[in-house]
Write an enzyme that holds these catalytic residues in place. Structure first.
Site, mmCIF file in Angstrom:
data_model
loop_
_atom_site.group_PDB
_atom_site.id
_atom_site.type_symbol
_atom_site.label_atom_id
_atom_site.label_comp_id
_atom_site.label_asym_id
_atom_site.label_seq_id
_atom_site.Cartn_x
_atom_site.Cartn_y
_atom_site.Cartn_z
ATOM 1 N N GLU A 148 0.763 -1.203 -0.032
ATOM 2 C CA GLU A 148 -0.027 0.027 0.135
ATOM 3 C C GLU A 148 0.853 1.107 -0.101
ATOM 4 O O GLU A 148 0.859 2.087 0.856
ATOM 5 C CB GLU A 148 -0.982 -0.072 1.232
ATOM 6 C CG GLU A 148 -1.851 -1.067 1.177
ATOM 7 C CD GLU A 148 -3.107 -0.730 2.230
ATOM 8 O OE1 GLU A 148 -3.098 -0.036 2.730
ATOM 9 O OE2 GLU A 148 -3.945 -1.789 2.166
ATOM 10 N N GLU B 112 -6.205 -8.355 0.823
ATOM 11 C CA GLU B 112 -6.578 -7.990 2.158
ATOM 12 C C GLU B 112 -8.020 -7.495 1.984
ATOM 13 O O GLU B 112 -8.231 -6.789 0.695
ATOM 14 C CB GLU B 112 -5.830 -6.493 2.595
ATOM 15 C CG GLU B 112 -4.585 -6.825 3.032
ATOM 16 C CD GLU B 112 -3.956 -5.545 3.988
ATOM 17 O OE1 GLU B 112 -4.733 -4.752 4.245
ATOM 18 O OE2 GLU B 112 -2.680 -5.511 3.988
HETATM 19 C C1 GCO Z 1 -3.949 -1.577 5.472
HETATM 20 C C2 GCO Z 1 -2.912 -2.427 6.106
HETATM 21 C C3 GCO Z 1 -3.300 -3.325 7.286
HETATM 22 C C4 GCO Z 1 -4.241 -2.757 8.086
HETATM 23 C C5 GCO Z 1 -5.614 -3.183 7.427
HETATM 24 C C6 GCO Z 1 -6.859 -2.451 8.334
HETATM 25 O O1 GCO Z 1 -4.330 -1.937 4.515
HETATM 26 O O2 GCO Z 1 -4.035 -0.650 6.004
HETATM 27 O O3 GCO Z 1 -2.289 -3.192 5.115
HETATM 28 O O4 GCO Z 1 -1.953 -3.422 7.980
HETATM 29 O O5 GCO Z 1 -4.385 -3.272 9.386
HETATM 30 O O6 GCO Z 1 -5.894 -2.389 5.908
HETATM 31 O O7 GCO Z 1 -6.853 -1.034 8.181
#
Ligand code: GCO
Length: 496
Positions: free
Chosen positions: A222, A403
Site C-alpha cells: 500500500e 486484504e
Molecule cells: C492496510 C494495512 C493493514 C491494516 C488493514 C486494516 O491496508 O492499512 O495493510 O496493515 O491493518 O488494512 O486497516
C-alpha cells in the site's frame, strides 16, 4: 499543487481527522462533520441471512485449487521488538511517541507471534488455509537498513516458511509493510532516493536467503497509505504533514518496487512477484459534470498513479498536471525511472476495503454505513467493480486479493465463544462479489482475509479487532471466532 487538489486533500484531512477523533473518543458511530448524512456502524451487527453458518449455502463454487488464505504483517503481530538483533523501525519510534497511537499502544509485544508462530501455524492448518500472506520485518534482517543480513532474523523466517510448507500452506511474503528501519528514516526515509536502493539491497539479501522457500513475493504494501497517512495527514509513521514531499515519496516507493522486481530476476530465485495496492473504486457523488471530472482526478491519485506506473510505464498525465511541473515529485523523476518501475510483474495483489464518493468540489461524502473504522464504507459491489476494472484496463495479470475484512467489537461470551456474525455477513457478501468477478473473466487466484489474528491496528492500537481469531492480549490465548469456523467450511467446500 492545484487548488482542487489542495481543497480535496485538506477536506480529506479534516474528514480523516474528524474520523480519527471520533474513533478515538469512542464516537465511532458519530455523524461526521460535512458528511451527507448520519452514518451508523454496521457490518458487525447485521445478522447473517441464514440461521446457521456451519453449512454455507451451495451454488458459488470457486475454481479448483483456489487459494483461500489469511493475511498479517510483521509489526502488527510479531512483538519481540528488541529480540535477536532486530533494529528500530519508524513504527517503534512512532508508537512510542506520546499521543500518536490510541492508549499509547505499541507493537512491542503485539500477538507475540515471534514466539508463538508454531501455535499460529497449527491454527492456520486447523482452518484449512491454502495460503498465508505475511511480511518480513526489514529491521529484523538489517537492523539499520543496510549491510550484512542478521542471521537470527533470517532464521526466524526460515522456521516460519518451513512450518508453512510442512502444513501444506503456500507462503506469500511481503517485503515492506511499513516498518522502515529508523536509521534510514534518519537519513530522509522515503524522501531520499537512496532508500529505494537500500530496499533493493535488502530485497536481494532476502531473495538469496529465502528465495527457495517463497513462491510469491509482494514488494511494497500500500504505497498510497504511506503517502497519505504518513506524509499528508500524519497519523501514521513517520507522522509528517508535507504534501510536497508526499508524492516524491510515492515516486521513490514505486522506484523501490521496480528495483526489487529487477533484484528478484537477477537473484535467480524462482518465485513470482508483484505490488500490493489498496484500490478504492471512485464514484461521482452526483450526476453533475463537475463531480465526474473531480472523480476522474480522484481516481488518478487513489489508483492510476500506482497502477499506470507499474503496468503502462507512465504516470497519469492528469495527476502530473495537477501536481505541477515544479512539484518535488515531477522534479524527482529521472530518465529511466519509469522503465524500472514498469519492470514486468507476475501478479497483482489487490486490497479492497471501501469505495469513495467524490463531489464536484473534489470532496468526499459517505453513502453507506461504515464499520468501526470510520473510513470504511461497507459496499461489497466495490469488490466486483475494482476487480473487473483492473482486468479491463490493465490486462489479464493474475490477481490475488491480499486484504479484505472489517473490525468488529468482538468479545468472548460467557461460554468463551466469539460471535462475530457481522463479519460472516461481510465476508460472504464480498466473496460473492469476487465470485461474480471470476465468473466474468477476472483471473483471480486467491483471497486472503484481513486478518488471521487480532493485531496492532496502527494508530488505533489494539482497540480495533480485525481477526478471524480472537487474541486475548493479557494471556495471548487464541480463540477461533464464529467467522473462523464458518471460513473453514467455505474453504472445505471451496465456495459458499
Ligand atoms: C492496510 C494495512 C493493514 C491494516 C488493514 C486494516 O491496508 O492499512 O495493510 O496493515 O491493518 O488494512 O486497516
Amino acid at each position: 499543487m492545484s487548488l482542487l487538489t489542495r481543497r480535496r486533500l485538506l477536506r480529506r484531512a479534516a474528514l480523516s481527522a474528524t474520523a480519527a477523533g471520533a474513533a478515538r473518543t469512542g464516537l465511532a458511530g458519530a455523524t461526521l462533520a460535512g458528511t451527507a448524512a448520519a452514518v451508523s456502524v454496521a457490518g458487525c451487527d447485521s445478522p447473517p441471512e441464514r440461521t446457521t453458518d456451519a453449512e454455507p449455502d451451495g451454488g458459488l463454487r470457486f475454481p479448483d485449487g483456489f487459494g483461500w488464505g489469511a493475511a498479517t504483517s510483521a509489526y502488527q503481530i510479531e512483538g519481540a521488538a528488541k529480540e535477536d538483533g532486530r533494529g528500530e523501525s519508524v513504527w517503534d519510534t512512532f508508537s512510542h511517541t506520546p499521543g500518536r497511537t490510541r492508549n499509547g499502544d505499541t507493537g512491542d509485544v503485539a500477538a507475540d507471534h515471534y514466539h508463538r508462530y508454531a501455535q499460529d501455524l497449527d491454527l492456520m492448518r486447523e482452518l484449512g488455509l491454502r495460503s498465508y500472506r505475511f511480511s518480513i520485518s526489514w529491521p529484523r534482517i538489517q537492523a539499520d537498513g543496510s549491510g550484512r543480513p542478521n542471521q537470527r532474523g533470517l532464521d526466524f523466517y526460515r522456521r516460519l516458511l518451513d512450518g508453512l510448507h510442512e502444513r501444506g500452506i503456500a507462503p506469500m511474503a511481503t517485503l515492506f509493510h511499513w516498518d522502515l528501519p529508523q536509521a534510514l528514516q534518519d537519513d530522509g526515509g522515503w524522501e531520499n532516493r537512496d532508500t529505494a536502493e537500500r530496499f533493493a539491497d535488502y530485497a536481494d539479501a532476502v531473495f538469496r536467503a529465502l528465495g527457495d522457500r517463497v513462491p510469491a513475493w509482494l514488494t511494497i504494501n500500500e504505497p498510497k497509505t504511506v503517502v497519505q497517512n504518513g506524509y499528508i495527514w500524519g497519523h501514521h509513521a513517520p507522522g509528517h504533514q508535507d504534501e510536497a514531499a508526499a508524492y516524491l515519496v510515492a515516486h521513490h516507493l514505486q522506484l523501490a518496487h521496480g528495483l526489487a522486481v529487477q533484484a528478484l530476476r537477477a537473484s535467480g530465485a524462482s518465485g513470482r512477484i508483484g505490488p500490493a495496492l489498496n484500490l478504492h473504486p471512485c464514484y461521482p457523488a452526483d450526476d453533475s459534470a463537475e463531480a465526474a471530472a473531480a472523480t476522474r482526478l480522484y481516481d488518478g491519485y487513489e489508483n492510476r498513479l500506482y497502477l499506470d506506473s507499474v503496468f503502462t510505464g507512465a504516470y497519469p498525465q492528469d495527476v502530473l498536471a495537477d501536481l505541477g511541473p515544479d512539484s518535488r515529485m515531477v522534479r524527482g523523476v529521472r530518465d529511466g525511472d519509469l522503465k524500472i518501475i514498469s519492470s514486468p510483474v507476475d501478479l497483482l495483489a489487490v486490497q479492497y476495503y471501501t469505495p469513495i464518493y467524490v463531489t464536484g468540489g473534489g470532496g468526499t461524502v459517505r453513502k453507506w454505513p461504515t464499520s468501526e473504522a470510520e473510513w470504511q464504507q461497507i459496499y461489497p459491489e466495490g469488490m466486483y467493480d475494482i476487480l473487473t476494472r483492473v482486468t479491463r484496463d490493465y490486462g489479464r495479470v493474475p490477481i490475488t486479493i491480499t486484504e479484505n475484512g472489517l473490525p468488529c467489537p468482538d468479545t468472548p461470551g460467557p461460554d468463551g465463544t466469539v460471535d462475530d456474525a457481522g463479519r460472516v455477513s461481510f465476508l460472504r457478501d464480498h466473496f460473492a462479489a469476487a465470485h461474480r468477478a471470476v465468473r466474468d473473466g477476472v483471473p483471480l487466484e486467491s483471497y486472503h482475509v484481513w486478518s488471521l489474528l487480532d493485531n496492532f491496528e496502527w494508530a488505533e492500537g489494539y482497540d480495533q479487532r480485525w481477526g478471524l481469531v480472537y487474541v486475548d492480549y493479557a494471556s495471548q490465548r487464541r480463540v477461533l471466532k464464529r467467522s473462523a469456523h464458518w471460513y473453514r467450511e467455505v474453504i472445505r467446500r471451496n465456495g459458499l
